[in-house]
Design a protein around this motif. Structure first.
Motif, short mmCIF file in Angstrom:
data_model
loop_
_atom_site.label_atom_id
_atom_site.label_comp_id
_atom_site.label_asym_id
_atom_site.label_seq_id
_atom_site.Cartn_x
_atom_site.Cartn_y
_atom_site.Cartn_z
N HIS A 1 -7.46 -6.93 -0.05
CA HIS A 1 -7.50 -5.51 0.34
C HIS A 1 -6.39 -5.20 1.34
N ALA A 2 -6.11 -6.12 2.24
CA ALA A 2 -5.02 -5.92 3.20
C ALA A 2 -3.68 -5.86 2.46
N LEU A 3 -3.51 -6.75 1.49
CA LEU A 3 -2.27 -6.75 0.71
C LEU A 3 -2.14 -5.47 -0.10
N ALA A 4 -3.24 -4.99 -0.66
CA ALA A 4 -3.22 -3.75 -1.43
C ALA A 4 -2.75 -2.59 -0.56
N ALA A 5 -3.25 -2.52 0.67
CA ALA A 5 -2.82 -1.45 1.58
C ALA A 5 -1.34 -1.55 1.87
N ARG A 6 -0.87 -2.76 2.14
CA ARG A 6 0.54 -2.95 2.47
C ARG A 6 1.43 -2.51 1.30
N LEU A 7 1.00 -2.79 0.08
CA LEU A 7 1.78 -2.43 -1.10
C LEU A 7 1.70 -0.94 -1.42
N ALA A 8 0.54 -0.33 -1.14
CA ALA A 8 0.31 1.05 -1.56
C ALA A 8 0.90 2.10 -0.63
N VAL A 9 0.92 1.82 0.67
CA VAL A 9 1.33 2.82 1.65
C VAL A 9 2.69 3.47 1.35
N PRO A 10 3.73 2.70 0.97
CA PRO A 10 5.03 3.33 0.74
C PRO A 10 5.05 4.40 -0.35
N THR A 11 4.08 4.35 -1.25
CA THR A 11 4.07 5.32 -2.36
C THR A 11 2.98 6.38 -2.21
N MET A 12 2.26 6.37 -1.10
CA MET A 12 1.17 7.32 -0.92
C MET A 12 1.70 8.72 -0.61
N GLY A 13 1.04 9.70 -1.21
CA GLY A 13 1.37 11.09 -0.94
C GLY A 13 0.15 11.84 -0.45
#
Length: 212
Positions: free
Chosen positions: A90-102
């Motif tokens: 879950h921590a890795l998912a957040a790290r990967l997802a944040v740059p593309t979040m709108g």
């Protein structure tokens, strides 16, 4: 006459027994007998035995030949191992997802956390679990990493009982504030900060492992 495959009965038994375990109807440590479960489900023993074998592979059931078959207690190595993996993924998912979040993703997180808070206040554990899943799923799906997604889906059932315990207790309400912090970090584009907060959020389940 329509033929119903044995696999269909097995899947029916698997779904029902897994749900009973995760909902707490079959509590940790409870002995289980295939003949009793078969009678309860209105099925023959064969699909029930096959379902129990599958749940043993998943870590939700454990057995000792000629001794017992029971619902896995919460303090076993598989549960601890699954928790460590879930926390990291879950921590890795957040790290990967944040740059593309709108804004759409951030709005979805805020809405899910609102439903989460409402459910906790009402003592509706099932609704709280669903809303918590929706909150974290924004980052999980947003990560775009199939291995992260598959791993979380595979091992979440093992920690679901811990989540149920946490959200049934007053301390579970602390997650609402942590969710707000996670959302703020995501909105600021702070991928590392969001990952640390997510990891801290999931770390609270470890306290329940020590208590059970």
């Amino acid at each position: 006459m329509q033929y119903i495959s044995r696999a269909l009965y097995r899947d029916q038994a698997l779904t029902a027994i897994r749900a009973a375990i995760l909902d707490g109807d079959l509590a940790p440590g409870t002995p289980v007998k295939d003949v009793e479960l078969a009678e309860r489900l209105g099925l023959s023993r064969t699909p029930v035995r096959e379902a129990l074998a599958r749940l043993t592979e998943e870590g939700l059931v454990e057995s000792k030949p000629h001794s017992y078959t029971r619902i896995t207690p919460l303090d076993t190595a598989p549960v601890r191992d699954a928790h460590a993996v879930i926390q990291t993924m879950h921590a890795l998912a957040a790290r990967l997802a944040v740059p593309t979040m709108g804004e759409a993703e951030l709005a979805a997180m805020r809405a899910a956390n609102g439903r989460f808070a409402t459910a906790l206040a009402a003592g509706d554990v099932a609704a709280a679990l669903a809303a918590d899943d929706e909150f974290h799923d924004v980052a999980v799906r947003g990560s775009g990493n199939f291995a992260v997604i598959a791993t979380i889906e595979r091992y979440t059932p093992l920690v679901r009982r811990l989540e149920r315990l946490r959200f049934a207790a007053p301390t579970g309400r602390h997650s609402v504030a942590v969710h707000d912090e996670i959302t703020a970090a995501c909105a600021a584009g702070d991928a590392d900060g969001a990952a640390r907060l997510v990891e801290r959020n999931w770390a609270t389940l470890a306290d329940l492992l020590e208590e059970n």
